[in-house]
Write a protein that holds these residues in place. Structure first.
Motif, short mmCIF file in Angstrom:
data_model
loop_
_atom_site.label_atom_id
_atom_site.label_comp_id
_atom_site.label_asym_id
_atom_site.label_seq_id
_atom_site.Cartn_x
_atom_site.Cartn_y
_atom_site.Cartn_z
N VAL A 116 0.86 -1.19 0.00
CA VAL A 116 0.00 0.00 0.00
C VAL A 116 0.90 1.24 0.00
CG1 VAL A 116 -1.80 1.27 1.25
CG2 VAL A 116 -1.81 -1.22 1.28
N ASN A 117 0.55 2.22 -0.81
CA ASN A 117 1.31 3.47 -0.87
C ASN A 117 0.94 4.37 0.30
OD1 ASN A 117 2.78 3.42 -3.60
ND2 ASN A 117 0.68 2.80 -4.11
N VAL A 118 1.95 4.89 0.96
CA VAL A 118 1.70 5.86 2.04
C VAL A 118 2.63 7.04 1.84
CG1 VAL A 118 0.99 4.08 3.69
CG2 VAL A 118 3.37 4.82 3.64
N SER A 119 2.21 8.20 2.25
CA SER A 119 3.11 9.34 2.15
C SER A 119 3.85 9.50 3.48
CB SER A 119 2.37 10.61 1.76
OG SER A 119 1.39 10.91 2.70
N LEU A 148 4.41 -1.28 3.27
CA LEU A 148 4.03 0.11 3.06
C LEU A 148 5.06 0.78 2.16
CD1 LEU A 148 2.90 1.06 6.69
CD2 LEU A 148 1.51 0.20 4.79
N GLU A 149 4.61 1.29 1.02
CA GLU A 149 5.52 1.95 0.07
C GLU A 149 5.52 3.44 0.36
OE1 GLU A 149 4.75 1.10 -4.03
OE2 GLU A 149 4.98 -1.05 -3.75
N LEU A 150 6.69 3.92 0.71
CA LEU A 150 6.84 5.35 0.99
C LEU A 150 6.94 6.07 -0.35
CD1 LEU A 150 7.14 7.19 3.41
CD2 LEU A 150 9.59 6.71 3.40
N THR A 151 5.90 6.81 -0.69
CA THR A 151 5.86 7.44 -2.01
C THR A 151 6.32 8.88 -1.95
OG1 THR A 151 3.58 8.16 -1.72
CG2 THR A 151 3.90 6.03 -2.74
N GLU A 198 12.60 -3.02 1.07
CA GLU A 198 12.51 -3.06 -0.39
C GLU A 198 12.85 -1.69 -0.98
OE1 GLU A 198 8.50 -2.93 -2.16
OE2 GLU A 198 9.10 -4.54 -3.52
N ILE A 199 13.50 -1.74 -2.15
CA ILE A 199 13.72 -0.51 -2.91
C ILE A 199 13.05 -0.70 -4.27
CG2 ILE A 199 15.44 0.94 -4.05
CD1 ILE A 199 17.45 0.09 -1.99
#
Ligand code: C2E
Ligand code: MG
Ligand code: MG
Ligand code: MG
Length: 281
Positions: A116-119, A148-151, A198-199
């Motif tokens: 899930v993308n999160v800011s 959680l993908e840090l966007t 993850e990158i």
């Protein structure tokens, strides 16, 4: 203008700059309604193991079916949401919906991870770790399944608070990923300071991998860097077999892109998976 800890003060807005654009205030009001009235929905894009072509996870991508303006892409409303407390409501909505879907696909036999993308702003809000863990419990999903993908973000945030949150998330079993690496908000200092699992290589490098030596150098280096740090490395924006093959040859772990699948409903993905698995080899 945004204070360091995120207190929003709207100062002025000059509609002359972009007369056709929606006013952020209107958009924020409508987005609040959209969350309340279920105008949002989530599509999923597979994360594919480059070595085998198997789907190991999916990324949730939010969409907005606007009653007048039609379907809106996240690039049209996330940046505006990020400038207000709405981003926390929006992320909470997406996390909830995506975990509910995750529980359903697990029930249907898929063992995909959920990204899930999160800011950054979300990850510096109070109680964020506790709320994430509670959300996984609500649907009986193992926190280890959640990434959680840090966007990318336009808003400033407190690096130390972010680092602390990532450590706490990791201790709770929830992984954090750096999205759009090489182009977005994430940088090498963060990579050193925060324990990411993850990158994700930004698609502008992936896209030109097979025809631009500089992009090839960037991609190969990020893969090496990621592996030295013990991270999974994922390439986004894979659109051709050539690029997928090169990434695999460089030892990149996962790929995402139109080459395999555009974002769609999870049931659609599951149906395709079942069809592929049923094919004689
Ligand atoms: P992202 O997280 O980097 O997601 C990848 C974007 O690239 C998605 O656009 C996806 O549809 C698109 N994409 C995937 N494969 C390809 C490909 O092969 N070629 C090309 N050209 N594009 C590809 P989308 O869905 O429009 O999302 C845009 C951005 O909006 C996301 O970038 C993410 O930063 C943000 N976003 C999406 N959903 C959410 C959300 O729920 N919360 C937050 N905070 N941000 C979100
Ligand atoms: Mg992402
Ligand atoms: Mg990305
Ligand atoms: Mg992006």
């Amino acid at each position: 203008y945004e204070g360091k800890r995120g207190a929003t003060k709207i100062v002025t807005y000059a509609p002359a700059i972009a007369p056709a654009a929606l006013s952020p205030l209107v958009l924020q009001r409508e987005l609040a309604e959209a969350i309340a009235e279920d105008q949002l929905f989530v599509e999923y894009q597979p994360k594919v193991l480059l070595a085998t072509g198997r789907t190991v996870g999916v990324e949730a991508l939010v969409r907005w079916q606007h009653p007048q303006r039609g379907r809106m892409s996240p690039d049209e409303f996330i940046p505006v949401a990020e400038r207000s407390p709405l981003i926390d409501q929006l992320t909470a909505w997406v996390v909830d919906r995506a975990l509910r879907d995750c529980a359903a696909w697990q029930q249907a036999g898929a063992d995909w991870t959920l990204s899930v993308n999160v800011s950054a702003r979300n990850l510096t809000a109070p109680d964020v770790v506790q709320r994430a863990v509670e959300a996984t419990r609500r649907y009986g999903v193992d926190p280890e399944r959640l990434i959680l993908e840090l966007t990318e973000t336009m808003t400033p945030f407190d690096d130390e608070v972010l680092r602390r949150t990532v450590v706490d998330l990791q201790q709770a079993g929830i992984r954090v990923s750096l999205d759009d690496f090489g182009a977005g908000v994430t940088n090498l200092a963060q990579l050193r300071a925060i324990p990411v699992a993850e990158i994700k290589i930004d698609r502008q490098f992936v896209d030109r991998l097979d025809r631009e030596p500089a992009s090839e150098a960037v991609v190969a280096s990020i893969i090496d860097l990621g592996h030295r740090l013990g991270c999974t490395v994922t390439a986004e924006g894979v659109e051709s077999a050539e690029v997928a093959e090169r990434l695999a040859a460089y030892g990149c772990d996962l790929g995402q892109g139109y080459y395999w699948q555009r974002p769609t409903a999870w049931r659609e993905l599951l149906a395709q998976e079942v069809l592929t698995a049923a094919q004689p080899t």
